[in-house]
Design an enzyme around this catalytic site. Structure first.
Site, PDB file in Angstrom:
ATOM      1  N   LYS A 126       0.866  -1.193   0.000  1.00 45.04           N
ATOM      2  CA  LYS A 126       0.000   0.000   0.000  1.00 45.04           C
ATOM      3  C   LYS A 126       0.888   1.224   0.000  1.00 45.04           C
ATOM      4  O   LYS A 126       2.010   1.176   0.477  1.00 45.04           O
ATOM      5  CB  LYS A 126      -0.863   0.014   1.258  1.00 45.04           C
ATOM      6  N   ASP A 166      -6.860   4.198  -4.820  1.00 43.57           N
ATOM      7  CA  ASP A 166      -7.569   4.085  -3.538  1.00 43.57           C
ATOM      8  C   ASP A 166      -8.212   5.462  -3.344  1.00 43.57           C
ATOM      9  O   ASP A 166      -8.384   6.199  -4.332  1.00 43.57           O
ATOM     10  CB  ASP A 166      -6.577   3.715  -2.415  1.00 43.57           C
ATOM     11  N   GLY A 237     -20.246   7.328   1.861  1.00 46.34           N
ATOM     12  CA  GLY A 237     -19.311   7.697   0.799  1.00 46.34           C
ATOM     13  C   GLY A 237     -20.065   8.021  -0.475  1.00 46.34           C
ATOM     14  O   GLY A 237     -21.291   7.811  -0.574  1.00 46.34           O
TER      15      GLY A 237
HETATM   16  O1  2IT Z   1      -8.022  -1.459  -0.911  1.00 43.98           O
HETATM   17  C1  2IT Z   1      -7.890  -2.008  -2.022  1.00 43.98           C
HETATM   18  O2  2IT Z   1      -7.979  -3.233  -2.169  1.00 43.98           O
HETATM   19  C2  2IT Z   1      -7.602  -1.149  -3.180  1.00 43.98           C
HETATM   20  N1  2IT Z   1      -7.515   0.062  -3.017  1.00 43.98           N
HETATM   21  C3  2IT Z   1      -7.393  -1.744  -4.534  1.00 43.98           C
HETATM   22  C4  2IT Z   1      -6.003  -2.236  -4.685  1.00 43.98           C
HETATM   23  C5  2IT Z   1      -5.631  -2.701  -6.073  1.00 43.98           C
HETATM   24  O3  2IT Z   1      -4.437  -3.019  -6.242  1.00 43.98           O
HETATM   25  O4  2IT Z   1      -6.458  -2.722  -6.964  1.00 43.98           O
END
Ligand code: 2IT
Length: 445
Positions: A126, A166, A237
């Site tokens: 992340k 994200d 949201g």
């Molecule tokens: O929280 C998540 O799973 C995402 N933001 C998507 C991550 C992704 O690599 O598609």
């Protein structure tokens, strides 16, 4: 709490002082996998939990850029490369002023188990920045994305680490990030997912998180012999996840009566459908981060500064951000007759709220419910590797099957002797096993 778990958590707390969100996510996993961990001495011997809670690598960097007034701005960028036992690090980038190291470590940690549940070859990662897109011009967004990628590019690659979107990072941002990566490396590769359809993106990726969440809820209802038909649903949201969830819930016969933003929530007793759903995209693209304009355009009530959980609904689906539904909210929902809470946001419920909801009604955690997003990212990687594009139906069918399989894993690992499914335990144990086995097979690295 078991004294052994407490001892373990004390160690994690000492090594990660003040990282409350990360500790919350770790504690939930450790508590639910502990018995299973004890029954398998080879996991303990290999110190799997100690290793899993330590990121393989944390990258933090300065992101300097210049705004439209010519002033120099400085933000902080991050990439947490948490676990690569199952594949390249994979997970989104979050651009939001609340972004901290702790927040991204919690998200990266969750991502390991979520990605494992999809059964696709993806490790956990992340990243993001404390950059606030609110009120920024399109050119400022582009300049920031270019500055961010000017450092990140040296750490990622299609077989190393594959970021995606994200909160605050959608198709537009992925485009700018991809352009800068390509310029710096002189390589056109599938290094990011969530790309535009014209340059290697996958159909259904924008819808995938929300669609997947509703496919999962459909499975949860099915074990009670129930369906979404005629159900009233509360969503929080108004971004990408909420948009997909509202679409699919409506398609399957439910009525969605709320959406929300940092300014409050909209209550629409008629139900959000048709052009109202399309309007959510306009709201998002405006960069203003508010939902109030919705009631100026359509009917409905606006409740300033409030959360949607005070409305009477059958199903609640948090789709915004972590810890957005607390114990009081859960009590209100349950008192009003809500029978199912499914987290489409990552760790959308506080630990107390999740515990209460699991005890009293049906509850499923984000790492199972929202895994459809990263699952279709995995399918985008497959298509990029083959240099082929699948049709919409092919991607959607695969997404559906993945969500059905994740639900089945939760049932398999989470069914209590009384027959009730503990989805928190099911998702954590189900995600954990594969990662643990892969780590053991690969030795102490
Ligand atoms: O929280 C998540 O799973 C995402 N933001 C998507 C991550 C992704 O690599 O598609």
């Amino acid at each position: 709490m078991d004294t052994k778990i407490k001892e373990f958590m004390d160690g994690v707390r000492m090594r990660n002082p003040g990282e409350d969100e990360f500790l919350q996510a770790v504690e939930e996993v450790v508590e639910t996998v502990w018995d299973f961990y004890q029954e398998n001495p080879h996991y303990k011997k290999a110190k799997i939990l100690e290793r899993m809670t330590e990121p393989e690598r944390v990258i933090m960097f300065r992101v300097p850029w210049v705004n439209d007034s010519g002033e120099v701005q400085v933000n902080r960028g991050y990439r947490i490369e948490f676990n690569s036992a199952l594949g390249p690090y994979k997970g989104g980038l979050r651009f939001h002023p609340s972004v901290t190291l702790s927040g991204l470590k919690f998200l990266g940690f969750e991502q390991i188990f979520k990605n494992s549940l999809t059964s696709l070859p993806m490790g956990g990662g992340k990243g993001g920045s404390d950059f606030n897109p609110k009120g920024k011009s399109d050119i400022e967004i582009m300049r920031f994305c270019q500055a961010f990628m000017s450092e990140l590019f040296r750490h990622i690659g299609p077989n190393t680490d594959v970021p995606a979107g994200d909160i605050g990072v959608g198709g537009r941002e992925i485009g700018y990030l991809f352009g800068q990566y390509k310029k710096l490396r002189n390589e056109f590769t599938g290094v990011l997912t969530g790309k535009g359809i014209e340059y290697g993106g996958s159909l259904i990726r924008p819808e995938a998180t929300g669609f997947g969440a509703i496919y999962f809820v459909k499975e949860m209802l099915a074990i009670k012999g129930d369906t979404l038909e005629g159900k009233t649903v509360s969503v929080s949201g108004f971004g990408n996840v909420a948009w997909g969830a509202v679409q699919k819930a409506v398609e399957l016969g439910a009525k969605v009566v709320t959406i929300s933003g940092p300014d409050g929530y909209v209550y629409d007793p008629e139900g959000i459908s048709g052009e109202k759903i399309d309007y959510m995209l306009e709201l998002r693209a405006s960069n203003m981060d508010v939902v109030k304009p919705f009631i100026e355009r359509f009917e409905g009530e606006f409740h300033a500064g409030k959360k949607p959980w005070e409305q009477k609904v059958d199903i609640a689906i948090p789709c915004a951000i972590q810890n957005e539904l607390n114990e009081d909210d859960a009590k209100k929902l349950i008192a009003n007759g809500c029978t199912l809470i499914a987290e489409a946001s990552n760790m959308g419920c506080t630990a107390d709220a999740a515990f209460l909801a699991s005890e009293k009604i049906m509850f499923a955690p984000g790492k199972a419910v929202n895994a459809g997003g990263v699952a279709v990212s995995g399918l985008e990687m497959s298509q990029n590797s083959m240099r082929l594009n699948w049709h919409e139906k092919e991607v959607d069918d695969r997404l559906k099957q993945i969500m059905i399989n994740i639900h089945a894993a939760c049932v398999r690992f989470g069914t209590a002797p009384n027959g009730k499914v503990d989805y928190i335990k099911g998702a954590n144990v189900g995600g954990f096993v594969k990662v643990a086995e892969a780590m053991i097979a690969q030795g102490v690295v």
